[in-house]
Motif scaffolding. Structure first.
Motif, PDB file in Angstrom:
ATOM      1  N   HIS A 192       2.409  -1.560   4.814  1.00 35.50           N
ATOM      2  CA  HIS A 192       1.726  -0.263   4.964  1.00 35.50           C
ATOM      3  C   HIS A 192       2.690   0.818   5.446  1.00 35.50           C
ATOM      4  O   HIS A 192       2.249   1.907   5.818  1.00 35.50           O
ATOM      5  N   HIS A 207       0.822  -1.214   0.000  1.00 36.36           N
ATOM      6  CA  HIS A 207       0.000   0.000   0.000  1.00 36.36           C
ATOM      7  C   HIS A 207       0.857   1.265   0.000  1.00 36.36           C
ATOM      8  O   HIS A 207       1.905   1.303   0.653  1.00 36.36           O
ATOM      9  N   ASP A 241      -3.961   3.657   2.588  1.00 39.04           N
ATOM     10  CA  ASP A 241      -3.580   3.808   3.995  1.00 39.04           C
ATOM     11  C   ASP A 241      -2.137   3.417   4.294  1.00 39.04           C
ATOM     12  O   ASP A 241      -1.796   3.147   5.437  1.00 39.04           O
ATOM     13  N   HIS A 291      -6.182   0.221  -1.377  1.00 38.00           N
ATOM     14  CA  HIS A 291      -7.622   0.048  -1.212  1.00 38.00           C
ATOM     15  C   HIS A 291      -8.362   1.025  -2.141  1.00 38.00           C
ATOM     16  O   HIS A 291      -8.109   2.226  -2.106  1.00 38.00           O
TER      17      HIS A 291
HETATM   18 FE    FE Z   1      -4.911  -1.255   4.689  1.00 40.12          FE
END
Ligand code: FE
Ligand code: AMP
Ligand code: FE
Ligand code: ZN
Length: 298
Positions: free
Chosen positions: A265, A19, A24, A49
């Motif tokens: 992330h 990501h 996020d 996302h």
């Molecule tokens: Fe996530």
């Protein structure tokens, strides 16, 4: 079949789940590409996302770094009532949907983003009615157009309502928390159909989070296979080694392509490293990407 945990350093390794800060994650697309290159990854999929913009922005940097960048996206779906008496969410990864995906796919993405914004408003309102000092404006300032629960978690931690993100999810944001606010979403079967119509390869992400006993999980995956599912994420930071081996075997039995990734992330999940997961529990062979490419060519 060789052991699922055999490293294949000679073939290079890859990461099919990551990501950027377009959703996020904490790294910009440029920073993520540079990290992937310095980590020595042979290929990287960006799977933000609800948006392809992190992937789009990363493309020129990947070209410069001669990194094989794969288009991906992660979407929130739900188990259908018919499948199980449950409204639990199912995260679906979709690969190779860039270019000009079908209108049904683009409309779905737009609806998801609208629904996310409305869920954020409802969630902020719910938390405020429970006496917590938080506004949707604060959250959106952190997450821009794709603000989500991780951004809520950061604010809750900063304001002292929780010691860390895990606690924020356990007490306020997670599916088991009393203040949990669900998002409207398509059933996994509907979503799989839309991804296939857009020419993409649908994969069930981190099956451990389905939270089902093995027999029910197997039945659910068979149902999704009949609906057009093509792959199962067997390697993931939240899968202990014995579970990775189990999912590898299950994917083979159900004729699903094995995939894997760290679900990196950045600073949002500081224990998870790009390419290698948590304490080195992820190592994805390049052959998995070849399998996905053959599926899309077929
Ligand atoms: Fe996530
Ligand atoms: P959202 O898309 O806004 O509903 O938020 C979902 C995201 O929150 C997931 O993609 C994860 O990054 C994160 N998340 C979900 N559950 C947890 C949890 N229990 N602990 C930490 N992060 C979580
Ligand atoms: Fe996920
Ligand atoms: Zn993810």
């Amino acid at each position: 079949m060789t052991s699922s945990l055999d490293p294949q350093p000679s073939a290079g390794f890859i990461d099919l789940h990551s990501h950027t800060n377009e959703s996020d994650g904490s790294l910009t697309p440029e920073e993520l590409i540079s990290l992937a290159a310095s980590t020595g990854l042979a290929a990287l999929a960006i799977t933000d996302h609800d948006t392809l913009s992190g992937y789009e922005k990363a493309r020129p940097f990947a070209r410069q770094a001669a990194l094989d960048l794969v288009c991906g996206i992660e979407l929130n779906t739900r188990m259908s009532a018919a499948a199980l008496r449950s409204s639990r969410s199912v995260h679906l990864l979709a690969y190779f949907v860039s270019g000009q995906p079908a209108n049904s796919f683009l409309t779905w993405l737009e609806n998801e983003r609208t629904e996310r914004r409305s869920r954020n408003q409802r969630l902020a309102r719910k938390l405020r009615s429970d006496g917590i000092d938080i506004t949707v404006e604060e959250v959106e300032a952190r997450g821009r157009s794709l603000a989500g629960r991780p951004h809520f978690a950061r604010i809750l931690v900063e304001k002292g309502y929780a010691r860390n993100s895990e606690e924020a999810f356990r007490r306020y944001l997670g599916e088991e928390a009393p203040s949990f606010v669900p998002r409207e979403s398509k059933t996994a079967e509907e979503a799989i159909d839309i991804v296939r119509s857009a020419g993409g390869v649908p994969v069930v992400a981190h099956p451990i989070r389905l939270g089902l006993p093995r027999a029910q999980e197997r039945e659910l995956l068979m149902r999704y296979r009949r609906a057009g599912l093509l792959g199962l994420e067997i390697y993931h930071s939240e899968h202990p080694p014995e579970l990775q081996a189990y999912y590898h075997q299950l994917a083979a039995e159900l004729d699903l392509l094995p995939t894997g990734g760290s679900d990196f992330h950045g600073a949002i999940k500081p224990d998870t490293q790009l390419g290698t997961g948590i304490n080195g529990n992820v190592r994805v062979p390049a052959a998995f990407l070849e399998g996905l490419r053959q599926a899309v060519a077929a």
